[in-house]
Motif scaffolding. Structure first.
Motif, PDB file in Angstrom:
ATOM      1  N   ASP A  77       0.597  -1.170  -0.057  1.00 12.85           N
ATOM      2  CA  ASP A  77       0.166   0.140   0.164  1.00 12.85           C
ATOM      3  C   ASP A  77       0.813   1.461  -0.325  1.00 12.85           C
ATOM      4  OD1 ASP A  77       0.933  -0.529   2.103  1.00 12.85           O
ATOM      5  OD2 ASP A  77      -0.785   0.586   4.021  1.00 12.85           O
ATOM      6  N   LYS A  78       2.356   1.171   0.025  1.00 11.77           N
ATOM      7  CA  LYS A  78       3.187   2.369   0.230  1.00 11.77           C
ATOM      8  C   LYS A  78       4.125   1.919  -0.910  1.00 11.77           C
ATOM      9  CE  LYS A  78       2.363   3.976   5.028  1.00 11.77           C
ATOM     10  NZ  LYS A  78       3.639   3.507   6.319  1.00 11.77           N
ATOM     11  N   SER A  79       3.809   1.436  -1.964  1.00 14.75           N
ATOM     12  CA  SER A  79       4.915   1.184  -2.457  1.00 14.75           C
ATOM     13  C   SER A  79       4.601   1.202  -4.191  1.00 14.75           C
ATOM     14  CB  SER A  79       5.323  -0.210  -2.712  1.00 14.75           C
ATOM     15  OG  SER A  79       5.428  -1.110  -2.278  1.00 14.75           O
ATOM     16  N   PHE A  80       5.828   1.658  -4.905  1.00 11.81           N
ATOM     17  CA  PHE A  80       6.155   1.981  -6.389  1.00 11.81           C
ATOM     18  C   PHE A  80       6.950   1.616  -6.756  1.00 11.81           C
ATOM     19  CE2 PHE A  80       7.905   5.684  -5.217  1.00 11.81           C
ATOM     20  CZ  PHE A  80       9.043   6.327  -5.917  1.00 11.81           C
ATOM     21  N   MET A  81       7.184   1.624  -7.787  1.00 10.15           N
ATOM     22  CA  MET A  81       8.106   0.410  -9.288  1.00 10.15           C
ATOM     23  C   MET A  81       8.707   2.010 -10.108  1.00 10.15           C
ATOM     24  SD  MET A  81       8.005  -2.317 -11.071  1.00 10.15           S
ATOM     25  CE  MET A  81       8.165  -3.000 -13.374  1.00 10.15           C
ATOM     26  N   VAL A  82       9.708   1.826 -10.311  1.00 11.05           N
ATOM     27  CA  VAL A  82      10.545   2.404 -11.177  1.00 11.05           C
ATOM     28  C   VAL A  82      11.793   1.435 -12.320  1.00 11.05           C
ATOM     29  CG1 VAL A  82      10.330   4.598 -10.121  1.00 11.05           C
ATOM     30  CG2 VAL A  82      12.284   3.469  -9.684  1.00 11.05           C
ATOM     31  N   CYS A  83      11.212   2.292 -13.464  1.00 12.25           N
ATOM     32  CA  CYS A  83      12.251   1.619 -14.485  1.00 12.25           C
ATOM     33  C   CYS A  83      12.842   2.288 -15.042  1.00 12.25           C
ATOM     34  CB  CYS A  83      11.062   0.180 -15.810  1.00 12.25           C
ATOM     35  SG  CYS A  83       9.836   1.655 -16.325  1.00 12.25           S
ATOM     36  N   TYR A  84      13.847   1.698 -16.039  1.00 17.23           N
ATOM     37  CA  TYR A  84      15.187   2.308 -17.415  1.00 17.23           C
ATOM     38  C   TYR A  84      13.817   2.973 -18.399  1.00 17.23           C
ATOM     39  CZ  TYR A  84      17.841   3.242 -21.485  1.00 17.23           C
ATOM     40  OH  TYR A  84      18.445   3.748 -22.266  1.00 17.23           O
ATOM     41  N   ASN A  85      13.213   1.750 -18.689  1.00 11.91           N
ATOM     42  CA  ASN A  85      11.480   2.059 -20.084  1.00 11.91           C
ATOM     43  C   ASN A  85      10.753   1.036 -20.048  1.00 11.91           C
ATOM     44  OD1 ASN A  85      13.757  -0.171 -21.175  1.00 11.91           O
ATOM     45  ND2 ASN A  85      12.580   0.327 -22.920  1.00 11.91           N
ATOM     46  N   SER A  86       9.565   1.700 -20.377  1.00 13.95           N
ATOM     47  CA  SER A  86       8.953   0.487 -20.104  1.00 13.95           C
ATOM     48  C   SER A  86       8.165  -0.419 -21.048  1.00 13.95           C
ATOM     49  CB  SER A  86       7.339   1.836 -19.471  1.00 13.95           C
ATOM     50  OG  SER A  86       5.785   1.249 -19.149  1.00 13.95           O
ATOM     51  N   THR A  87       7.712  -1.544 -20.761  1.00 19.58           N
ATOM     52  CA  THR A  87       7.641  -2.489 -22.050  1.00 19.58           C
ATOM     53  C   THR A  87       6.039  -3.456 -21.590  1.00 19.58           C
ATOM     54  OG1 THR A  87       9.215  -4.394 -21.739  1.00 19.58           O
ATOM     55  CG2 THR A  87      10.098  -2.047 -22.829  1.00 19.58           C
ATOM     56  N   PHE A  88       5.777  -4.164 -22.131  1.00 22.87           N
ATOM     57  CA  PHE A  88       5.023  -5.133 -21.191  1.00 22.87           C
ATOM     58  C   PHE A  88       5.464  -6.153 -20.657  1.00 22.87           C
ATOM     59  CE2 PHE A  88       2.934  -4.203 -25.807  1.00 22.87           C
ATOM     60  CZ  PHE A  88       1.530  -3.551 -25.599  1.00 22.87           C
ATOM     61  N   LEU A  89       6.599  -5.966 -20.252  1.00 21.62           N
ATOM     62  CA  LEU A  89       7.655  -6.706 -19.380  1.00 21.62           C
ATOM     63  C   LEU A  89       7.094  -6.212 -18.519  1.00 21.62           C
ATOM     64  CD1 LEU A  89      10.809  -7.822 -21.358  1.00 21.62           C
ATOM     65  CD2 LEU A  89       9.346  -9.557 -20.862  1.00 21.62           C
ATOM     66  N   GLU A  90       7.366  -4.606 -18.471  1.00 21.44           N
ATOM     67  CA  GLU A  90       7.542  -4.565 -16.774  1.00 21.44           C
ATOM     68  C   GLU A  90       6.013  -4.194 -16.001  1.00 21.44           C
ATOM     69  OE1 GLU A  90      11.181  -4.102 -18.583  1.00 21.44           O
ATOM     70  OE2 GLU A  90       9.277  -2.827 -19.587  1.00 21.44           O
ATOM     71  N   SER A  91       4.743  -3.417 -17.477  1.00 21.78           N
ATOM     72  CA  SER A  91       3.417  -4.116 -17.120  1.00 21.78           C
ATOM     73  C   SER A  91       3.518  -5.099 -16.497  1.00 21.78           C
ATOM     74  CB  SER A  91       2.770  -3.795 -18.444  1.00 21.78           C
ATOM     75  OG  SER A  91       2.793  -4.494 -19.005  1.00 21.78           O
ATOM     76  N   GLU A  92       3.806  -6.777 -16.804  1.00 17.81           N
ATOM     77  CA  GLU A  92       3.549  -7.653 -16.474  1.00 17.81           C
ATOM     78  C   GLU A  92       3.675  -7.478 -14.557  1.00 17.81           C
ATOM     79  OE1 GLU A  92       4.197 -12.118 -17.651  1.00 17.81           O
ATOM     80  OE2 GLU A  92       4.755 -11.200 -18.518  1.00 17.81           O
ATOM     81  N   LEU A  93       5.220  -7.183 -14.827  1.00 12.11           N
ATOM     82  CA  LEU A  93       5.686  -7.237 -13.620  1.00 12.11           C
ATOM     83  C   LEU A  93       5.074  -6.329 -12.612  1.00 12.11           C
ATOM     84  CD1 LEU A  93       8.275  -8.650 -12.241  1.00 12.11           C
ATOM     85  CD2 LEU A  93       9.484  -6.632 -12.968  1.00 12.11           C
ATOM     86  N   SER A  94       4.496  -5.706 -13.170  1.00 12.35           N
ATOM     87  CA  SER A  94       4.032  -4.530 -12.254  1.00 12.35           C
ATOM     88  C   SER A  94       2.526  -5.135 -11.418  1.00 12.35           C
ATOM     89  CB  SER A  94       3.076  -3.139 -13.016  1.00 12.35           C
ATOM     90  OG  SER A  94       2.755  -2.381 -12.154  1.00 12.35           O
ATOM     91  N   VAL A  95       1.967  -5.934 -12.461  1.00 15.74           N
ATOM     92  CA  VAL A  95       0.607  -6.723 -12.006  1.00 15.74           C
ATOM     93  C   VAL A  95       0.827  -8.413 -11.414  1.00 15.74           C
ATOM     94  CG1 VAL A  95      -0.838  -7.879 -13.151  1.00 15.74           C
ATOM     95  CG2 VAL A  95      -0.855  -5.727 -14.351  1.00 15.74           C
ATOM     96  N   ARG A  96       2.006  -8.691 -11.660  1.00 15.08           N
ATOM     97  CA  ARG A  96       2.307  -9.462 -11.209  1.00 15.08           C
ATOM     98  C   ARG A  96       2.688  -9.438  -9.088  1.00 15.08           C
ATOM     99  NH1 ARG A  96       4.722 -13.805 -14.294  1.00 15.08           N
ATOM    100  NH2 ARG A  96       5.212 -15.096 -12.382  1.00 15.08           N
ATOM    101  N   LEU A  97       3.217  -8.321  -9.475  1.00 18.36           N
ATOM    102  CA  LEU A  97       3.280  -8.241  -7.986  1.00 18.36           C
ATOM    103  C   LEU A  97       2.858  -7.388  -6.850  1.00 18.36           C
ATOM    104  CD1 LEU A  97       7.175  -7.007  -8.889  1.00 18.36           C
ATOM    105  CD2 LEU A  97       6.569  -8.612  -7.073  1.00 18.36           C
ATOM    106  N   GLY A  98       1.707  -6.984  -8.010  1.00 15.66           N
ATOM    107  CA  GLY A  98       0.393  -5.489  -7.146  1.00 15.66           C
ATOM    108  C   GLY A  98       0.620  -4.174  -7.254  1.00 15.66           C
ATOM    109  N   VAL A  99       2.109  -4.084  -7.565  1.00 13.24           N
ATOM    110  CA  VAL A  99       3.094  -2.512  -7.138  1.00 13.24           C
ATOM    111  C   VAL A  99       2.435  -1.471  -8.806  1.00 13.24           C
ATOM    112  CG1 VAL A  99       5.088  -1.217  -6.980  1.00 13.24           C
ATOM    113  CG2 VAL A  99       4.326  -3.771  -5.802  1.00 13.24           C
ATOM    114  N   PRO A 100       2.573  -0.468  -8.338  1.00 12.57           N
ATOM    115  CA  PRO A 100       2.305   0.572  -9.657  1.00 12.57           C
ATOM    116  C   PRO A 100       3.451   0.729 -10.204  1.00 12.57           C
ATOM    117  CG  PRO A 100       1.740   1.757  -7.552  1.00 12.57           C
ATOM    118  CD  PRO A 100       1.899   0.191  -7.183  1.00 12.57           C
ATOM    119  N   LEU A 101       3.563   1.392 -11.314  1.00  7.34           N
ATOM    120  CA  LEU A 101       4.702   1.569 -11.775  1.00  7.34           C
ATOM    121  C   LEU A 101       4.317   3.240 -11.952  1.00  7.34           C
ATOM    122  CD1 LEU A 101       7.510   0.418 -13.758  1.00  7.34           C
ATOM    123  CD2 LEU A 101       5.794   0.334 -15.701  1.00  7.34           C
ATOM    124  N   TYR A 102       5.547   3.758 -12.049  1.00 11.15           N
ATOM    125  CA  TYR A 102       5.613   5.266 -11.964  1.00 11.15           C
ATOM    126  C   TYR A 102       6.453   5.212 -13.654  1.00 11.15           C
ATOM    127  CZ  TYR A 102       6.814  10.327 -11.513  1.00 11.15           C
ATOM    128  OH  TYR A 102       6.838  11.461 -11.913  1.00 11.15           O
TER     129      TYR A 102
END
Length: 534
Positions: free
Chosen positions: A145-170
């Motif tokens: 409930d207090k997390s967010f995720m950052v990355c170098y660039n955003s692809t469908f790999l990062e969006s899948e990782l976001s969903v699998r972890l339940g963490v919003p991708l900034y």
């Protein structure tokens, strides 16, 4: 098939729902003194791996986001940093010792380092997704409930990782990454009214590329050269320069369109490729996969390559963060080597305005987080600058980590009225940064060796004076003789002096090695700050 499509749509919906949480967490994400968040850093270079392989030492570029460790200056923040292979302990110690007023042990206890122990040439995000136990460990370590995720660039790999972890991708939704390609950039420039060179839409084969090149020449019969770009090339490595002058007998007034197309197609193999090992056989083989464009090469005797960086917040606000003059190399000055902050005062405010126009158009499309716009500026006979936008980057680029390092270390502010950055003490700050200080003689230096050199010669960043050098890409040093650094000063000259001192010391410390080459002659930068004259 319907089940698969339904699953994809459900995942997209989950990703977008997660991103909505960023609005509620924005104050903490922004880094206020009351910040209390868990930051998951996934520095995956999720781009075409064959294009990425053109960058020497690319396997160590996951280190470029280590500036995020400075976010641990807030005693409530926690951070998880995941890499393909483990980071050297002295590299982590180096960053944590930069934190002002925070005990080293306190910051270290709030940092979790994880690795896939997989050095293969595929994106880090993919490696994580292939390891369910590692995924579970990351999930368990986060306060969701207090997390967010950052990355170098955003692809469908990062969006899948976001969903699998339940963490919003900034970061921008992967569906919007088209606006960060060469063809997408041109469309945004057209829609936002920002000047840009004449060129083509995306094509998918060499025949259509020859057709588009001929049409460009016909629209501009006086054109001397054009740039052929793979649609998703990085740092200029996917560019090639085509010269019309050797085939002037086929100019628009001297030959038929069909003859022109034929001779252009035959001469693609003679183009000057910016990547040192590139060939037409390989380049042309990538066109059906990535697409390509052609655009007019901007000629000029006094010509520079500035950029502007901005971001789109979860609240939809567009902010300008910085401007830089890029330092370029390669056969025709199209390979990114480093940058100076800020851009020249004669055009930096114009860059800001154009950056805002582009940012607002990207925000309309739904984009989020960082964007950068690269330009070409040419000084006309009347002393005015002709400014042409050439591409958009929807990712953390080579100018991101130097500026964020400065901002996080000084907790200062960027002033839109001047285009300068001021520390909390009110001092204007300047820097020179590079990912490409590379010499054969540096090969074999271990991270611990570099730390010894930094300490002995006092090359470190001084938190008291807020001047000095911050190093990065230290993992590249031993094998590739390559190092990144950001030299920060209270004046342009001081920043340059600090940079040159670092190079001088490293050269002296490795003087027992015979072979030596520098990415800049005489170990200095080729431009002065005032007027950029050699």
């Amino acid at each position: 098939m319907a089940t698969i499509e339904s699953s994809i749509l459900e995942e997209v919906s989950q990703f977008q729902q997660l991103q909505l949480a960023l609005r509620d967490r924005w104050q903490s994400i922004e880094g206020s003194e009351d910040s209390d968040v868990d930051i998951l850093v996934i520095p995956s270079l999720s781009i075409d791996q064959r294009e990425m392989a053109k960058v020497e030492g690319c396997e160590h570029y996951e280190e470029r986001l280590l500036f995020a460790l400075i976010r641990l200056w807030n005693p409530r923040n926690r951070l998880i940093y995941v890499t393909s292979v483990p980071l050297h302990p002295s590299i982590i110690d180096y960053y944590l010792q930069l934190l002002p007023g925070i005990p080293f042990s306190h910051a270290r206890n709030r940092l979790l380092l994880l690795s896939t122990y997989d050095a293969s040439l595929k994106p880090l995000s993919q490696k994580i997704l292939e390891r369910p136990r590692l995924l579970n460990r990351i999930r368990q370590a986060l306060r969701l409930d207090k997390s967010f995720m950052v990355c170098y660039n955003s692809t469908f790999l990062e969006s899948e990782l976001s969903v699998r972890l339940g963490v919003p991708l900034y970061a921008a939704d992967p569906n919007l990454q088209i606006w960060g390609t060469k063809s997408g950039s041109r469309q945004i420039f057209a829609e936002s009214g920002v000047p840009h060179p004449d060129g083509s839409e995306r094509v998918w084969n060499a025949t259509d590329l020859a057709e588009a090149t001929a049409e460009l020449w016909e629209r501009q019969p006086s054109l001397q050269r054009c740039v052929v770009k793979l649609n998703e090339g990085i740092s200029g490595e996917g560019n090639a320069l085509f010269d019309f002058r050797p085939i002037s007998q086929y100019a628009p007034s001297k030959a038929t369109h069909e003859q022109r197309v034929a001779v252009i197609g035959d001469r693609f193999a003679t183009m000057r490729f910016q990547a040192s090992q590139e060939t037409w056989a390989n380049f042309s083989g990538r066109i059906p996969e990535l697409g390509a464009i052609v655009e007019a090469f901007v000629e000029g005797e006094i010509k520079y390559s500035p950029s502007v960086q901005g971001r789109i917040t979860p609240l939809g606000e567009v902010e300008i963060l910085s401007t830089h003059d890029q330092i370029l190399g390669g056969p025709d000055g199209q390979i990114y080597l480093g940058c100076r902050f800020p851009a020249d005062e004669s055009y930096r405010l114009q860059l800001q305005q154009m950056g805002l126009q582009v940012g607002r158009k990207l925000a309309e499309k739904g984009a989020l987080e960082r964007f950068g716009v690269d330009f070409i500026t040419v000084k006309n006979a009347d002393g005015k600058w002709d400014i042409q936008a050439i591409e958009i980057n929807l990712r953390k680029g080579g100018t991101t980590h130097p500026f964020m390092t400065l901002k996080l270390l000084t907790n200062g502010r960027y002033d839109l009225s001047t285009g300068l950055f001021y520390s909390q003490q009110g001092r204007a700050k300047y820097y020179i940064a590079t990912d490409n200080l590379q010499k054969d003689r540096y090969r074999g230096l271990l991270p611990n060796d570099l730390m010894d050199i930094i300490a002995h010669h006092r090359l470190h960043f001084d938190t008291g004076t807020e001047t000095g050098t911050v190093f990065h890409l230290m993992g590249c040093l031993s094998q590739f003789g390559k190092l990144g650094l950001t030299s920060i000063g209270d004046s342009p000259q001081q920043a340059e002096d600090i940079y040159n001192k670092v190079v001088k010391v490293l050269d002296e410390e490795t003087s027992n090695k015979a072979h030596d080459f520098s990415w800049f002659s005489n170990n200095t930068f080729p431009m002065n700050w005032d007027g950029f004259s050699c």
